[in-house]
Scaffold this active site. Structure first.
Site, PDB file in Angstrom:
ATOM      1  N   THR A   5       0.858  -1.184   0.000  1.00 16.61           N
ATOM      2  CA  THR A   5       0.000   0.000   0.000  1.00 16.61           C
ATOM      3  C   THR A   5       0.902   1.245   0.000  1.00 16.61           C
ATOM      4  O   THR A   5       2.124   1.135   0.135  1.00 16.61           O
ATOM      5  CB  THR A   5      -0.889   0.071   1.258  1.00 16.61           C
ATOM      6  OG1 THR A   5      -0.100   0.561   2.377  1.00 16.61           O
ATOM      7  CG2 THR A   5      -1.467  -1.282   1.629  1.00 16.61           C
ATOM      8  N   GLU A  51       2.368  10.669 -10.829  1.00 21.03           N
ATOM      9  CA  GLU A  51       1.219  10.467  -9.946  1.00 21.03           C
ATOM     10  C   GLU A  51       0.035  11.211 -10.569  1.00 21.03           C
ATOM     11  O   GLU A  51       0.236  12.165 -11.338  1.00 21.03           O
ATOM     12  CB  GLU A  51       1.512  11.081  -8.569  1.00 21.03           C
ATOM     13  CG  GLU A  51       2.627  10.400  -7.806  1.00 21.03           C
ATOM     14  CD  GLU A  51       2.251   9.022  -7.318  1.00 21.03           C
ATOM     15  OE1 GLU A  51       1.053   8.757  -7.088  1.00 21.03           O
ATOM     16  OE2 GLU A  51       3.153   8.183  -7.182  1.00 21.03           O
ATOM     17  N   ASP A  72       8.954  12.611  -2.744  1.00 18.86           N
ATOM     18  CA  ASP A  72       9.134  11.170  -2.906  1.00 18.86           C
ATOM     19  C   ASP A  72      10.619  10.820  -3.104  1.00 18.86           C
ATOM     20  O   ASP A  72      11.121   9.851  -2.542  1.00 18.86           O
ATOM     21  CB  ASP A  72       8.299  10.680  -4.103  1.00 18.86           C
ATOM     22  CG  ASP A  72       8.231   9.165  -4.138  1.00 18.86           C
ATOM     23  OD1 ASP A  72       7.820   8.573  -3.116  1.00 18.86           O
ATOM     24  OD2 ASP A  72       8.618   8.563  -5.158  1.00 18.86           O
ATOM     25  N   LYS A  79      13.324   8.513  -0.634  1.00 17.77           N
ATOM     26  CA  LYS A  79      14.274   7.473  -1.057  1.00 17.77           C
ATOM     27  C   LYS A  79      15.697   7.839  -0.626  1.00 17.77           C
ATOM     28  O   LYS A  79      16.463   6.979  -0.195  1.00 17.77           O
ATOM     29  CB  LYS A  79      14.211   7.287  -2.575  1.00 17.77           C
ATOM     30  CG  LYS A  79      12.880   6.724  -3.049  1.00 17.77           C
ATOM     31  CD  LYS A  79      12.820   6.678  -4.557  1.00 17.77           C
ATOM     32  CE  LYS A  79      11.412   6.392  -5.030  1.00 17.77           C
ATOM     33  NZ  LYS A  79      11.219   6.601  -6.461  1.00 17.77           N
TER      34      LYS A  79
HETATM   35  N1  LIG Z   1       4.070   1.096  -8.840  1.00 10.77           N
HETATM   36  C1  LIG Z   1       5.405   1.163  -8.804  1.00 10.77           C
HETATM   37  O1  LIG Z   1       6.096   1.171  -9.817  1.00 10.77           O
HETATM   38  C2  LIG Z   1       6.093   1.191  -7.463  1.00 10.77           C
HETATM   39  C3  LIG Z   1       7.505   1.097  -7.396  1.00 10.77           C
HETATM   40  C4  LIG Z   1       8.122   1.083  -6.131  1.00 10.77           C
HETATM   41  C5  LIG Z   1       7.356   1.195  -4.993  1.00 10.77           C
HETATM   42  N2  LIG Z   1       6.003   1.332  -5.101  1.00 10.77           N
HETATM   43  C6  LIG Z   1       5.216   1.451  -3.882  1.00 10.77           C
HETATM   44  O2  LIG Z   1       4.359   0.327  -3.771  1.00 10.77           O
HETATM   45  C7  LIG Z   1       3.182   0.694  -3.047  1.00 10.77           C
HETATM   46  C8  LIG Z   1       1.957   0.269  -3.856  1.00 10.77           C
HETATM   47  O3  LIG Z   1       1.980   0.914  -5.100  1.00 10.77           O
HETATM   48  P1  LIG Z   1       0.803   0.692  -6.167  1.00 10.77           P
HETATM   49  O4  LIG Z   1       1.255   1.357  -7.403  1.00 10.77           O
HETATM   50  O5  LIG Z   1       0.407  -0.745  -6.188  1.00 10.77           O
HETATM   51  O6  LIG Z   1      -0.370   1.554  -5.463  1.00 10.77           O
HETATM   52  P2  LIG Z   1      -1.943   1.515  -5.785  1.00 10.77           P
HETATM   53  O7  LIG Z   1      -2.169   0.959  -7.150  1.00 10.77           O
HETATM   54  O8  LIG Z   1      -2.442   2.863  -5.433  1.00 10.77           O
HETATM   55  O9  LIG Z   1      -2.534   0.428  -4.753  1.00 10.77           O
HETATM   56  C9  LIG Z   1      -2.572   0.659  -3.370  1.00 10.77           C
HETATM   57  C10 LIG Z   1      -3.345  -0.464  -2.728  1.00 10.77           C
HETATM   58  O10 LIG Z   1      -3.257  -0.306  -1.312  1.00 10.77           O
HETATM   59  C11 LIG Z   1      -4.573  -0.512  -0.780  1.00 10.77           C
HETATM   60  N3  LIG Z   1      -4.703   0.062   0.559  1.00 10.77           N
HETATM   61  C12 LIG Z   1      -4.757   1.368   0.918  1.00 10.77           C
HETATM   62  N4  LIG Z   1      -4.919   1.468   2.259  1.00 10.77           N
HETATM   63  C13 LIG Z   1      -4.950   0.203   2.744  1.00 10.77           C
HETATM   64  C14 LIG Z   1      -5.123  -0.351   4.030  1.00 10.77           C
HETATM   65  N5  LIG Z   1      -5.290   0.419   5.114  1.00 10.77           N
HETATM   66  N6  LIG Z   1      -5.114  -1.707   4.179  1.00 10.77           N
HETATM   67  C15 LIG Z   1      -4.967  -2.511   3.091  1.00 10.77           C
HETATM   68  N7  LIG Z   1      -4.828  -2.040   1.830  1.00 10.77           N
HETATM   69  C16 LIG Z   1      -4.823  -0.703   1.664  1.00 10.77           C
HETATM   70  C17 LIG Z   1      -5.473   0.116  -1.801  1.00 10.77           C
HETATM   71  O11 LIG Z   1      -6.810  -0.302  -1.588  1.00 10.77           O
HETATM   72  P3  LIG Z   1      -8.061   0.606  -2.094  1.00 10.77           P
HETATM   73  O12 LIG Z   1      -8.138   0.383  -3.565  1.00 10.77           O
HETATM   74  O13 LIG Z   1      -9.210   0.033  -1.339  1.00 10.77           O
HETATM   75  O14 LIG Z   1      -7.754   2.026  -1.715  1.00 10.77           O
HETATM   76  C18 LIG Z   1      -4.863  -0.455  -3.070  1.00 10.77           C
HETATM   77  O15 LIG Z   1      -5.272  -1.794  -3.266  1.00 10.77           O
HETATM   78  C19 LIG Z   1       3.283   2.213  -2.823  1.00 10.77           C
HETATM   79  O16 LIG Z   1       3.789   2.463  -1.530  1.00 10.77           O
HETATM   80  C20 LIG Z   1       4.282   2.653  -3.882  1.00 10.77           C
HETATM   81  O17 LIG Z   1       4.975   3.834  -3.515  1.00 10.77           O
HETATM   82  C21 LIG Z   1       5.341   1.308  -6.293  1.00 10.77           C
END
Ligand SMILES: NC(=O)c1ccc[n+]([C@@H]2O[C@H](COP(=O)([O-])OP(=O)(O)OC[C@H]3O[C@@H](n4cnc5c(N)ncnc54)[C@H](OP(=O)(O)O)[C@@H]3O)[C@@H](O)[C@H]2O)c1
Length: 358
Positions: free
Chosen positions: A97, A209, A220, A224
């Site tokens: 998340t 974003e 952000d 890092k």
């Molecule tokens: N995408 C990348 O390339 C990348 C790279 C490195 C790191 N990251 C990190 O990885 C993490 C996830 O990224 P993402 O792109 O997958 O984000 P995302 O698509 O916005 O997904 C976030 C997920 O977290 C859930 N969530 C929010 N609050 C929660 C809670 N209290 N309990 C359980 N689940 C919860 C959301 O549910 P809802 O839909 O119900 O809100 C959603 O399923 C972030 O911290 C991001 O910075 C991402």
């Protein structure tokens, strides 16, 4: 703080809770359905409002469907209960998340006997006190904190830095481009198109974003940089990182729509800096930097064409580590620093590493 009842040590194996089924969580579930995941047992998944729990195991390929149909409300204790009731020795919570509220529980989960593996930077990369609490809880609970996915997505940045430090090497300087979206923007900002046109395109391509000010503001990247600086032994706090925001003061408080409509206000000042750099034979890059004294900064720098960041393409990240032993040329780690698949792979790698040496 309640202690979890002791697990039944008779059953070797790893039980897993996955929090978050967005881009990264979904990609992780796909990986859990492959042979690479071995005998990992998924016992619960959750998004922000629902969860699905089964201590006897959830088939990863069915997990999202089960969650979508679930009426179980979010309840962390039930997730911890599923780990306990699995009877498996190793119990892991994966945070996919971006929630600070979820990250605030990491230290507690470690202290209560769970390993935590996170793509969420909020616990490691914000207040120093939070980072210190994690380290203390990890030692106290003798549980691991998997952090590979917090910096550089799937790139082996933190693991390389830690390995160098373990071998007695010392970081003298770190600099690089830690954001895929900012990398793409400045790799393409050559004067042929206004910066705002590139920004709109980057947003359409899904590189930024939804609110691009989160990228342009530098926070952000600063998180890092803090994670890396702390891993290198500098106990610095968030307010000690000097961050240059590219968002003009008048555009910081307006709605996303208003910001996007007025994004051309970024053009003149950025074009002026680009043209000045070009006259000196340099290129603009949004660099994160740390020196040997732990001074940390994030901002726009005009780099020489010989600088490793000048040769970046696409939305690559770059991490250049100058150390006592890598002194003439830095050790450079470069490649895609974003992407759900590679980030999920880093999470799985951390989970598998928990048990590799046991
Ligand atoms: N995408 C990348 O390339 C990348 C790279 C490195 C790191 N990251 C990190 O990885 C993490 C996830 O990224 P993402 O792109 O997958 O984000 P995302 O698509 O916005 O997904 C976030 C997920 O977290 C859930 N969530 C929010 N609050 C929660 C809670 N209290 N309990 C359980 N689940 C919860 C959301 O549910 P809802 O839909 O119900 O809100 C959603 O399923 C972030 O911290 C991001 O910075 C991402």
């Amino acid at each position: 703080m309640n202690a979890l009842p002791a697990v039944n040590p008779a059953r070797a194996g790893v039980a897993l809770v996955v929090l978050g089924v967005g881009g990264v969580g979904r990609a992780l579930l796909e990986l859990l359905a492959t042979p690479a995941a071995g005998a990992l047992q998924l016992v619960a998944i959750a998004d922000s409002t629902r969860q699905w729990v089964n201590p006897r195991g959830i088939v990863p390929a069915r997990a999202r469907r089960l969650l979508a149909a679930s009426v179980q409300p979010r309840d962390d204790e039930a997730l911890l209960g599923a780990l306990r009731d699995s009877g498996l020795v190793e119990q892991v919570i994966v945070d996919a998340t971006a929630s600070s509220a979820v990250a605030a529980h990491h230290a507690d989960w470690l202290a209560r006997g769970c390993h935590v593996v996170s793509a969420n930077k909020a616990a490691l990369g914000e207040r120093l006190e939070g980072w210190q609490r994690l380290r203390h809880a990890s030692r106290l609970g003798r549980r691991r904190y998997g952090d590979a996915a917090t910096v550089g997505a799937g790139l082996p940045v933190l693991s390389t830095l830690l390995r160098l430090c373990q071998c007695g090497d010392r970081l003298r300087a770190l600099d690089g481009v830690f954001s895929g979206s900012l990398s793409w923007l400045f790799n393409n900002f050559d004067g042929s198109r206004p910066f705002s046109a590139l920004l709109h395109e980057a947003r359409q391509r899904g590189y930024t974003e939804p609110d691009p000010r989160l990228d342009l503001g530098g926070a952000d990247v600063a998180r890092k940089l803090l994670i890396l600086a702390r891993a290198a032994g500098h106990a610095i706090d968030a307010h000690e990182v000097h961050v240059e925001s590219l968002v003009p003061g008048g555009l910081r408080e307006v709605t996303v729509e208003a910001f996007l409509a007025r994004a051309s206000e970024l053009d003149a000042p950025l074009e002026q800096r680009r043209a000045q750099a070009a006259r000196e034979g340099r290129l603009l890059r949004l660099l994160a930097r740390l020196d040997s004294q732990g001074r940390a900064s994030v901002g726009l720098v005009a780099v020489e064409p010989t600088h490793p960041a000048a040769r970046l393409a696409g939305n690559d990240n770059l991490f250049a580590l100058t150390t006592v032993r890598y002194h003439d040329q830095p050790l450079v780690i470069q490649g895609p620093g974003a992407g759900a698949e590679v980030t999920a792979q880093a999470l799985l790698g951390d989970v598998l590493a928990l048990t590799a040496d046991r």
